[in-house]
Design a protein around this motif. Structure first.
Motif, mmCIF file in Angstrom:
data_model
loop_
_atom_site.group_PDB
_atom_site.id
_atom_site.type_symbol
_atom_site.label_atom_id
_atom_site.label_comp_id
_atom_site.label_asym_id
_atom_site.label_seq_id
_atom_site.Cartn_x
_atom_site.Cartn_y
_atom_site.Cartn_z
ATOM 1 N N PHE A 112 0.737 -1.186 -0.127
ATOM 2 C CA PHE A 112 -0.021 0.013 0.019
ATOM 3 C C PHE A 112 0.836 1.274 0.050
ATOM 4 N N VAL A 113 1.979 1.208 0.714
ATOM 5 C CA VAL A 113 2.768 2.276 0.981
ATOM 6 C C VAL A 113 3.468 2.722 -0.217
ATOM 7 N N LYS A 129 -3.209 6.659 5.893
ATOM 8 C CA LYS A 129 -4.171 5.615 6.044
ATOM 9 C C LYS A 129 -3.435 4.229 5.945
ATOM 10 N N ALA A 130 -2.366 4.363 4.794
ATOM 11 C CA ALA A 130 -1.852 3.070 4.646
ATOM 12 C C ALA A 130 -1.140 2.452 6.020
ATOM 13 N N VAL A 131 -0.195 3.585 6.376
ATOM 14 C CA VAL A 131 0.657 3.271 7.638
ATOM 15 C C VAL A 131 -0.293 3.054 8.902
ATOM 16 N N PHE A 340 -4.730 4.581 -2.649
ATOM 17 C CA PHE A 340 -5.120 3.844 -1.478
ATOM 18 C C PHE A 340 -5.664 4.992 -0.546
ATOM 19 N N GLY A 341 -7.205 4.659 -0.106
ATOM 20 C CA GLY A 341 -8.009 5.458 0.683
ATOM 21 C C GLY A 341 -8.549 6.702 -0.035
ATOM 22 N N LEU A 378 -6.738 0.392 -5.826
ATOM 23 C CA LEU A 378 -5.371 -0.345 -5.948
ATOM 24 C C LEU A 378 -4.974 -0.725 -7.217
ATOM 25 N N GLY A 379 -6.215 -1.153 -8.151
ATOM 26 C CA GLY A 379 -5.924 -1.685 -9.251
ATOM 27 C C GLY A 379 -6.262 -3.171 -9.129
ATOM 28 N N ILE A 380 -6.019 -4.027 -10.454
ATOM 29 C CA ILE A 380 -6.265 -5.283 -10.449
ATOM 30 C C ILE A 380 -5.413 -6.249 -9.516
#
Length: 453
Positions: A112-113, A129-131, A340-341, A378-380
């Motif tokens: 995610f990061v 959000k990812a962290v 992300f988010g 995030l895509g496929i």
């Protein structure tokens, strides 16, 4: 059992008093939780659970803290430090090994990061959000895994009692405007929204219902509390909660029995219980007697006073506009996603920032189906990674943790079909993450000396 909840109950009363007394003390209550989290693994989980409650509290009960966003992250950071320190101390002098669930969560969060650094149009928000999600869920998995069986059972009991108390404490608000503060029709109890109260009652109902089915002679109080939780779900008008509960219990029964390779009567002895049969008979009689009245309320719950009666039509009416924009983003960015988010309309995001440093402290995003939300953001390849991670969690729970943990875990996940909160530890998602981590680590508590309560 009374001793098991005495300490946390005293702390709860003290911290809750600070939370509802005034705005300054509401701000301080989060830092009190952060200090509490440093005391041990159980304390860290309790502090995270209480931070969820403080965040979701009905504003008519206590004022909201102006810096509660920073306070929430302070609790998460303190819990992470507490659990990491004890994990390192316990393994001092031995080969350091990371729990597989924790490792996979860290790898997913690391993805995610990296995705954020290259794709997100609002990098600091996505990074926050990812962290925060990665640290929160990895901490919860590690904390639950590191508890000795007695401490784990004690904490399970405390969480169950806590959710039950939350339900019972909401009952006096049924006859007041405070209990219907948001829209005047959906019951929200002591929480800040009916769409939060309903899912909480669904999680509790999954816990109660699965225990009833798994015990050959379920206590009457479980049956009574289960019935009460069902009524409150309907009164909340949270259809996501009802859908999640039905799918969670149903799929848990099917998956659990298949893995156990046992007959229904052996796997779910509660189905043959005289008490359950009596309750079902009384419920059927009651439904026949109050047929028109009951049918009206169920219809209102399902349709929310609209003309839609089909499940697909109801979902379209509720989430159609959100889905259309999400699908448009998927068509435009199928491989990379939008970040992300990030909201479907990034330019419309309301980002709360710290007044001093200007760092983001929150950015609420409303989305429906979690898998579509992940695909959009995030895509496929991101979606495939999340699906593999979820499969590992559910498989581990189904094989090792038992009927109750599986039912609660699946209910929490299925509720994300209507409201995506799985990757949002700052709000309703925190409670779901706590219970999913509990379920996924059900048979993997460490037995090493030094694992604390």
């Amino acid at each position: 059992m009374r001793r098991q909840i005495a300490g946390p109950a005293i702390f709860l009363m003290a911290s809750m008093a600070m939370r509802v007394f005034s705005t300054p003390t509401a701000n301080m209550s989060y830092w009190l939780l952060a200090g509490y989290a440093l005391l041990g693994r159980s304390y860290a989980i309790q502090a995270l659970a209480l931070s969820w409650l403080f965040t979701m509290l009905n504003p008519g009960i206590g004022p909201e803290g102006v810096s509660s966003g920073i306070g929430r992250y302070g609790v998460i950071a303190a819990a992470a430090v507490s659990v990491l320190w004890r994990s390192l101390s316990m393994r001092r002098g031995a080969d350091f090994r990371v729990n597989r669930l924790v490792l996979m969560t860290l790898l997913l969060g690391g993805g995610f990061v990296l995705h954020t650094l290259f794709i997100s149009p609002i990098r600091d928000v996505s990074l926050l959000k990812a962290v925060s999600w990665t640290i929160t869920f990895a901490t919860l998995l590690s904390a639950w895994s590191g508890l000795v069986p007695q401490a784990r059972q004690q904490l399970e009991y405390q969480l169950f009692v806590g959710l039950t108390v939350l339900m019972l404490a909401s009952l006096p608000l049924l006859g007041t405007n405070l209990g219907f503060r948001v829209n005047g029709t959906g019951f929200q109890g002591v929480l800040n929204h009916p769409q939060a109260f309903g899912p909480v009652m669904a999680l509790l109902a999954a816990w109660l219902g699965s225990r009833i089915l798994a015990e050959p002679r379920p206590p009457w109080y479980l049956v009574g509390l289960f019935g009460l939780a069902l009524v409150l779900i309907v009164m909340s008008e949270a259809r996501t909660a009802g859908l999640g509960l039905v799918l969670g219990l149903g799929v848990a029964m099917l998956i659990g029995r298949r893995l156990a390779r046992r007959r229904w009567r052996d796997f779910l002895p509660g189905l043959g219980s005289t008490r359950v049969r009596v309750i079902l008979a009384l419920a059927l009689i009651g439904a026949l007697v109050t047929g028109p009245f009951l049918a009206t309320h169920i219809e209102n719950y399902l349709t929310k006073r609209t003309d839609n009666v089909a499940l697909v039509d109801m979902y379209e009416a509720s989430r159609g506009a959100l889905i259309d924009r999400m699908l448009e983003n998927v068509r435009e960015h199928p491989w990379t996603g939008i970040g992300f988010g990030i909201a479907s309309y990034p330019e419309d995001m309301d980002v709360a920032r710290d007044p001093v440093l200007g760092l983001p402290t929150g950015a609420a995003v409303e989305k429906g189906m979690v898998f579509l939300a992940v695909l959009e953001e995030l895509g496929i390849f991101g979606l495939l990674s999340v699906l593999a991670w979820l499969w590992m969690l559910v498989r581990r729970t189904a094989r090792n943790a038992g009927m109750t943990a599986l039912a609660v875990c699946l209910t929490a996940l299925f509720m994300n079909f209507g409201e995506s909160v799985l990757f949002s530890p700052g709000g309703m998602g925190m409670l779901s993450l706590i219970l999913i981590a509990w379920a996924a680590t059900g048979h993997h508590a460490l037995r090493a000396e030094g694992a604390d309560a």
